[in-house]
Design an enzyme around this catalytic site. Structure first.
Site, PDB file in Angstrom:
ATOM      1  N   GLY A   1     -36.478  -9.607  18.754  1.00 31.67           N
ATOM      2  CA  GLY A   1     -37.054  -9.158  17.491  1.00 31.67           C
ATOM      3  C   GLY A   1     -38.547  -8.966  17.562  1.00 31.67           C
ATOM      4  O   GLY A   1     -39.167  -9.066  18.632  1.00 31.67           O
TER       5      GLY A   1
ATOM      6  N   ASP B   1     -34.806 -23.962  24.398  1.00 29.59           N
ATOM      7  CA  ASP B   1     -35.826 -23.056  24.947  1.00 29.59           C
ATOM      8  C   ASP B   1     -37.221 -23.664  24.836  1.00 29.59           C
ATOM      9  O   ASP B   1     -38.180 -23.002  24.438  1.00 29.59           O
ATOM     10  CB  ASP B   1     -35.782 -21.706  24.237  1.00 29.59           C
ATOM     11  CG  ASP B   1     -36.432 -20.599  25.069  1.00 29.59           C
ATOM     12  OD1 ASP B   1     -36.615 -20.799  26.287  1.00 29.59           O
ATOM     13  OD2 ASP B   1     -36.768 -19.552  24.506  1.00 29.59           O
TER      14      ASP B   1
END
Length: 363
Positions: free
Chosen positions: A48, A165
């Site tokens: 995104g 992450d």
């Protein structure tokens, strides 16, 4: 399902900022959703685009971050998974609430088939940028980093969330108050089982999510656990100590990275760090509490070592020592000096009188 297939054609090629609605609004007076003034693009990736914006309806026009879903995919299945991941990020941020070291979720909506997530804006810089500017960190600095990040990790794990992450690019140092902030929860996963080796564990149907080098092997096998985040934190520590990414280290035949000769740290801290980045899940710390306990023991051992002598005593050290002079205050020392001066003066006067007496007798 129709909404996913309808949007695929919009992303068959690389998403163009010139065609992006929010990008076209950057710097203009026109508001997005009659609320948000779009200022500029903050970042862009395969998942995104993020924009810096102001909320024009709130007092003070506070800054915020708008994250727009723009996956590069030509598959309806991939698009659906991306949307699910985006919705999961919003769900997780709402679940984690208003933790001071996690950006607050301010809004979440769908607009013309596209998905948007609005978060608190944290003014700061990533740990990756900090290292580029200032170079590798000392052992003391990295220990301080662990004291900051482990409580955040403990909090999200208590909420049954695995970040998946953690890396220097997803850790911000806030410029306003110096606090460490964990960002980008788009890869999070809710932990539903505690035993990663359970025979009842079903094969995951999602693709790998994470960053090469910072993700441990069980995460590549699509079976992340809480210890997977601990591995990523350990790899981040090595990056801070050396300035080298995980893929820049050599590996032995078992898959373990060879980092020990690259750092200058105490043996006790090296043992803790080594257990955080063990390739095998069975050899790694399982929980944040285990890491905290090991760090506390390491600190206590180091303090104890500093208190102990490592040199043999010489023969002279066995001989009795002269008594240590008693401490005297400045006032007491002044009084003693005055008395000694008077005693000397009296001696001079006595000697003068004696000399006068002897002189008179001799005459």
């Amino acid at each position: 399902m129709n909404r996913f297939s309808e949007k695929i054609t919009n992303f068959q090629d690389e998403y163009s900022l010139q065609k992006n609605q929010l990008a076209q609004l950057c710097g203009s007076k026109q508001l997005f959703r009659d609320r948000y003034a779009i200022l500029r693009v903050l970042g862009r990736g395969g998942f995104g685009i993020t924009f810096l914006a102001r909320n024009a309806l709130l007092p003070g026009y506070p800054l915020c971050v708008i994250k727009q879903l723009c996956p590069k995919t030509t598959s309806s299945k991939s698009w659906e998974k991306a949307c699910q991941r985006f919705e999961q990020e919003a769900k997780t941020l709402a679940q984690l609430g208003s933790h001071s070291q996690i950006p607050m979720l301010l809004d979440y909506f769908e607009n013309n088939g596209e998905f948007y997530l609005v978060q608190e804006f944290v003014r700061g810089y990533t740990l990756a940028r900090d290292l580029q500017r200032n170079g590798p960190k000392t052992e003391a600095k990295v220990k301080q980093f662990l004291r900051e990040i482990l409580p955040i990790l403990q909090y999200i794990h208590q909420n049954r969330v695995i970040h998946r992450d953690i890396k220097p690019q997803n850790l911000l140092r806030c410029e306003d108050d110096g606090r460490l902030v964990m960002i980008d929860f788009g890869a999070v996963k809710e932990k539903l089982v505690d035993n990663a080796d359970s025979s009842n564990h079903k094969t995951a149907s999602t693709n790998f999510v994470g960053t090469m080098g910072f993700a441990p092997p069980e995460q590549f096998a699509l079976r992340p656990v809480f210890a997977s985040d601990i591995y990523a934190v350990g790899m981040t520590c090595l990056y801070l100590l050396t300035g080298k990414g995980p893929l820049d280290f050599d590996q032995d035949i078992t898959g373990e990275i060879c980092w020990q000769k690259e750092v200058n740290i105490s043996d006790s801290f090296a043992q803790v760090l080594g257990k955080m980045v063990k390739f095998s899940l069975s050899d790694r710390f399982k929980t944040v509490d285990d890491v905290v306990k090991a760090l506390n023991q390491e600190n206590n051992l180091q303090n104890l070592t500093n208190c102990l002598t490592t040199k043999p005593l010489s023969n002279t050290q066995y001989l009795p020592k002269e008594p240590t002079p008693q401490y005297l205050s400045p006032t007491a020392r002044t009084a003693i000096a005055i008395r000694e001066w008077k005693a000397k003066l009296n001696n001079k006067q006595s000697n003068r009188q004696l000399n006068c007496y002897l002189s008179s007798v001799s005459n």
